[in-house]
Design an enzyme around this catalytic site. Structure first.
Site, mmCIF file in Angstrom:
data_model
loop_
_atom_site.group_PDB
_atom_site.id
_atom_site.type_symbol
_atom_site.label_atom_id
_atom_site.label_comp_id
_atom_site.label_asym_id
_atom_site.label_seq_id
_atom_site.Cartn_x
_atom_site.Cartn_y
_atom_site.Cartn_z
ATOM 1 N N HIS A 182 -4.300 1.118 7.569
ATOM 2 C CA HIS A 182 -2.700 1.896 7.633
ATOM 3 C C HIS A 182 -2.784 3.030 6.611
ATOM 4 O O HIS A 182 -2.193 4.027 7.123
ATOM 5 C CB HIS A 182 -1.850 0.810 7.444
ATOM 6 C CG HIS A 182 -0.540 0.962 7.252
ATOM 7 N ND1 HIS A 182 0.378 0.796 7.998
ATOM 8 C CD2 HIS A 182 0.245 2.010 6.416
ATOM 9 C CE1 HIS A 182 1.674 1.261 7.764
ATOM 10 N NE2 HIS A 182 1.436 2.003 6.773
ATOM 11 N N GLU A 183 -3.247 2.961 5.486
ATOM 12 C CA GLU A 183 -2.997 3.667 4.381
ATOM 13 C C GLU A 183 -4.104 5.105 4.662
ATOM 14 O O GLU A 183 -3.775 6.219 4.540
ATOM 15 C CB GLU A 183 -3.381 3.512 2.926
ATOM 16 C CG GLU A 183 -2.644 2.389 2.551
ATOM 17 C CD GLU A 183 -1.007 2.411 2.792
ATOM 18 O OE1 GLU A 183 -0.658 3.560 2.478
ATOM 19 O OE2 GLU A 183 -0.391 1.650 2.954
ATOM 20 N N CYS A 191 5.885 -0.412 7.240
ATOM 21 C CA CYS A 191 5.643 0.951 6.337
ATOM 22 C C CYS A 191 6.831 1.321 5.347
ATOM 23 O O CYS A 191 8.008 1.361 6.162
ATOM 24 C CB CYS A 191 5.020 2.048 7.323
ATOM 25 S SG CYS A 191 4.791 3.818 6.175
ATOM 26 N N LEU A 192 6.567 1.602 4.220
ATOM 27 C CA LEU A 192 7.777 1.905 3.464
ATOM 28 C C LEU A 192 8.291 3.145 3.848
ATOM 29 O O LEU A 192 9.600 3.356 3.308
ATOM 30 C CB LEU A 192 7.340 2.004 1.793
ATOM 31 C CG LEU A 192 6.688 0.892 1.284
ATOM 32 C CD1 LEU A 192 6.060 1.148 -0.226
ATOM 33 C CD2 LEU A 192 7.706 -0.055 0.847
ATOM 34 N N GLN A 206 3.068 9.917 1.260
ATOM 35 C CA GLN A 206 4.249 9.160 1.199
ATOM 36 C C GLN A 206 5.292 9.762 -0.022
ATOM 37 O O GLN A 206 6.501 9.386 -0.039
ATOM 38 C CB GLN A 206 4.186 7.689 1.396
ATOM 39 C CG GLN A 206 3.638 7.270 2.519
ATOM 40 C CD GLN A 206 3.504 5.642 2.424
ATOM 41 O OE1 GLN A 206 2.646 5.483 2.016
ATOM 42 N NE2 GLN A 206 4.450 5.010 3.087
ATOM 43 N N GLY A 257 0.946 -1.107 0.035
ATOM 44 C CA GLY A 257 -0.026 0.150 0.071
ATOM 45 C C GLY A 257 0.885 1.312 0.170
ATOM 46 O O GLY A 257 1.994 1.195 0.715
ATOM 47 N N HIS A 305 -2.440 7.203 7.275
ATOM 48 C CA HIS A 305 -1.346 8.255 6.374
ATOM 49 C C HIS A 305 -2.204 9.616 6.267
ATOM 50 O O HIS A 305 -1.568 10.491 6.103
ATOM 51 C CB HIS A 305 -0.804 7.712 5.256
ATOM 52 C CG HIS A 305 0.377 6.752 5.501
ATOM 53 N ND1 HIS A 305 1.431 7.280 6.284
ATOM 54 C CD2 HIS A 305 0.499 5.441 5.135
ATOM 55 C CE1 HIS A 305 2.194 6.393 6.264
ATOM 56 N NE2 HIS A 305 1.690 5.174 5.747
HETATM 57 NI NI NI Z 1 2.599 3.372 5.466
#
Ligand code: NI
Length: 167
Positions: free
Chosen positions: A137-138, A95-96, A51, A46, A141
Site C-alpha cells: 500500500h505504501e 488509508c489515512l 501524504q 503506515g 503511494h
Molecule cells: Ni495510504
C-alpha cells in the site's frame, strides 16, 4: 518532532510519482521523525511522504507482527523496491488520506522489500500478513496510486457500521 498535515485524496500530490531520495541528511531524519509522530497520532499502520506533501520515495510501515510484550517496530524504508512477493490475501484496507472509507484489496501474503535506511545503507526486510499489505500500500503511494484504484469493491455504509459495532 512536529506533526505534519496529512493530505487527502483530492490533493494532486497523491497522484504524482515521487522522486528518489538522494540525501541522507538531517532534513531526511527530521522528515522521518515527524512522519513517525504523525503516524502515531493518526493511529495508522503506515505513512508515505507524499501524504505529508513531500514527493520523495520515503515510507514508514509499522511492523505489527510482534509478541504482545514487545513494542511495535517502525520500519523506515527509503527508495524501497519489492524484490519478492508470494501468496495472496484478500481483505479490507483503508488509508489515512481516504478517511472513513475501506475497500477489499487483493495483496500478496508475503513480500520482501529492498530499501535504504536513514543513513543510506541498503537492507532487505520480509513482511507477512498486515505488514506485507502495508508495504504494498505504501509503495503504491510513491507511484501516485491509492488503494481505491485497486479495490475490488468498497465497503458499504452498512458493512462499515457492522464493523464499527464489533469494535
Ligand atoms: Ni495510504
Amino acid at each position: 518532532m512536529a506533526l505534519r498535515h496529512i493530505v487527502t485524496q483530492e490533493d494532486k500530490i497523491l497522484h504524482k510519482v515521487c522522486r528518489e531520495q538522494v540525501k541522507f541528511d538531517e532534513r531526511l531524519h527530521q522528515l522521518l521523525d515527524d512522519m513517525a509522530e504523525t503516524l502515531e497520532n493518526a493511529n495508522g499502520v503506515g505513512l508515505a511522504a507524499p501524504q505529508v506533501g513531500i514527493l520523495r520515495r520515503v515510507v514508514l510501515v509499522i511492523e505489527t507482527n510482534v509478541e504482545a510484550e514487545e513494542d511495535e517496530e517502525i520500519l523506515e524504508l527509503i527508495n524501497p523496491v519489492i524484490v519478492k512477493s508470494e501468496g495472496e490475501q484478500v481483505g479490507a484496507e483503508g488509508c489515512l488520506s481516504v478517511p472513513g472509507e475501506y475497500g477489499i484489496v487483493r495483496r500478496p501474503s508475503c513480500v520482501t522489500v529492498r530499501a535504504q535506511d536513514r543513513y543510506g545503507k541498503w537492507f532487505e526486510y520480509t513482511g507477512t500478513g498486515l505488514t506485507a499489505r502495508c508495504i504494498c500500500h505504501e509503495l503504491d503511494h510513491l507511484d501516485g496510486h491509492l488503494f481505491t484504484e485497486k479495490a475490488e469493491r468498497m465497503l458499504s455504509e452498512e458493512e462499515l457500521k457492522a464493523n464499527r459495532n464489533e469494535d
